[in-house]
Design an enzyme around this catalytic site. Structure first.
Site, PDB file in Angstrom:
ATOM      1  CB  THR A 180      37.196  44.937  40.882  1.00 27.11           C
ATOM      2  OG1 THR A 180      37.650  44.193  41.602  1.00 27.11           O
ATOM      3  CG2 THR A 180      37.858  44.181  39.618  1.00 27.11           C
ATOM      4  NE  ARG A 208      40.005  36.092  46.925  1.00 28.68           N
ATOM      5  CZ  ARG A 208      39.349  37.232  46.283  1.00 28.68           C
ATOM      6  NH1 ARG A 208      40.047  38.098  45.949  1.00 28.68           N
ATOM      7  NH2 ARG A 208      38.353  37.193  45.845  1.00 28.68           N
TER       8      ARG A 208
HETATM    9  N1  ASP Z   1      36.517  40.243  42.102  1.00 33.10           N
HETATM   10  C1  ASP Z   1      37.362  40.612  43.391  1.00 33.10           C
HETATM   11  C2  ASP Z   1      37.744  39.606  43.958  1.00 33.10           C
HETATM   12  O1  ASP Z   1      37.205  39.128  44.146  1.00 33.10           O
HETATM   13  C3  ASP Z   1      37.654  42.132  44.277  1.00 33.10           C
HETATM   14  C4  ASP Z   1      36.194  43.172  43.817  1.00 33.10           C
HETATM   15  O2  ASP Z   1      35.227  43.224  42.327  1.00 33.10           O
HETATM   16  O3  ASP Z   1      36.505  44.158  43.243  1.00 33.10           O
HETATM   17  O4  ASP Z   1      39.061  39.522  43.838  1.00 33.10           O
END
Ligand code: ASP
Length: 318
Positions: A180, A208
């Site tokens: 992310t 989700r």
């Molecule tokens: N926090 C994000 C999620 O769970 C993933 C990430 O931070 O890479 O969708």
């Protein structure tokens, strides 16, 4: 209250397990440093924190290396669904989109929603908004992410998350994960903002919802601002971003707030990272994961967190 202050900036490109291969690490470093440089120049030119955060998120979304916008990971059904949010600390206002498809920059939709009476839209609503705004249809899929998905499908989706960054050599050697993006800025007027954008964990069940478009993963007031990355469910369970921000708002220093929150996270066996700024200009990061891909500008120079030791680490520059 138009105090001229030294702007501060911290960005991240995800958290996860080791970046195998020096090539990968140096490439990620270059990408992050270049974006810090570009966005910091905007802050110096007087752009406000919220606008700088959106610009930074767009640059990170457009870089196929990171799991947001172009280069987003695929969900279990092979589709890309992206989520992004923006919080303007001065206005105390959160906006975001959840599981949007076929747009180039989800953060743009979050920015638009800052001035809407309905500020968080889910899949269908986000698609309708993109249509209303006449945003061109965009395919965020990259070959590398497709190959990762095909491989995971062969393994029956054993991984809990997708690769931290899309690098050919990393995809082959690293067995875990994330990616992310997030940006936190303090502008020259003393205002804070935070933005976060994601393609999700990768291989997740349809529907989700990621923490990235929830206050749990992205939160700002006029005291502090935080963007999180890592396992969204862990971030939600700790309510990580507001946990830090509220502690600072109630008088704790940013360093203490991060230390306390990450000590609790370690005890609760959480797997994530976060970047933060406060109104005094303190810059902080924390992680319980192996790596946190963050870079920052402290007013004098650019530095990063790419080579921290594994496990829980907190850093704070005053
Ligand atoms: N926090 C994000 C999620 O769970 C993933 C990430 O931070 O890479 O969708």
């Amino acid at each position: 209250m138009n105090l001229q202050v030294q702007p501060k900036l911290i960005i991240h490109g995800g958290a996860g397990s080791s970046l195998h291969g020096k090539g990968g690490l140096e490439a990620v470093r270059r990408s992050l440093h270049t974006i810090v440089e570009q966005v910091y120049a905007l802050l110096l030119s007087g752009v406000n924190a919220s606008v700088a955060v959106v610009q930074g998120c767009q640059l990170l979304e457009d870089n196929p290396r990171f799991n947001a916008g172009t280069g987003s990971v695929l969900q279990s059904d092979g589709q890309i669904r992206m989520s992004a949010s923006l919080m303007d600390g001065r206005l105390g206002r959160f906006s975001g989109v959840i599981n949007v498809s076929r747009v180039k920059n989800p953060i743009e939709l979050a920015q638009f929603l800052q001035n809407s009476p309905d500020r968080v839209l889910s899949d269908y609503g986000s698609a309708e908004l993109a249509r209303e705004l006449q945003l061109p249809t965009y395919n965020a899929l990259t070959e590398l992410r497709l190959q990762e998905w095909i491989q995971e499908r062969q393994d029956n989706f054993k991984s809990t998350m997708a690769n931290v960054v899309a690098e050919p050599e990393l995809a082959e050697t690293s067995n875990s994960r994330r990616g992310t993006i997030g940006v936190v800025a303090l502008d020259t007027y003393g205002n804070l903002a935070a933005g976060t954008s994601t393609g999700g964990k990768g291989f997740e069940r349809i529907g989700r919802v990621s923490d990235s478009a929830m206050p749990a993963g992205n939160y700002a007031t006029n005291h502090a601002a935080v963007s999180c990355t890592g396992i969204g469910e862990d971030i939600i369970d700790e309510c990580l971003a507001p946990r830090v921000v509220v502690r600072v708002t109630d008088g704790m220093s940013l360093k203490d707030a991060m230390q306390r929150s990450f000590a609790e996270a370690t005890q609760n066996q959480r797997d994530f990272g976060a970047i933060a700024l406060d109104v005094t200009g303190a810059i902080a990061w924390g992680k319980t994961s192996q790596v946190l891909l963050a870079a920052y500008h402290n007013g004098e120079k650019i530095d990063d967190t790419l080579e921290l030791p594994d496990g829980t680490e907190i850093g704070c520059i005053l």
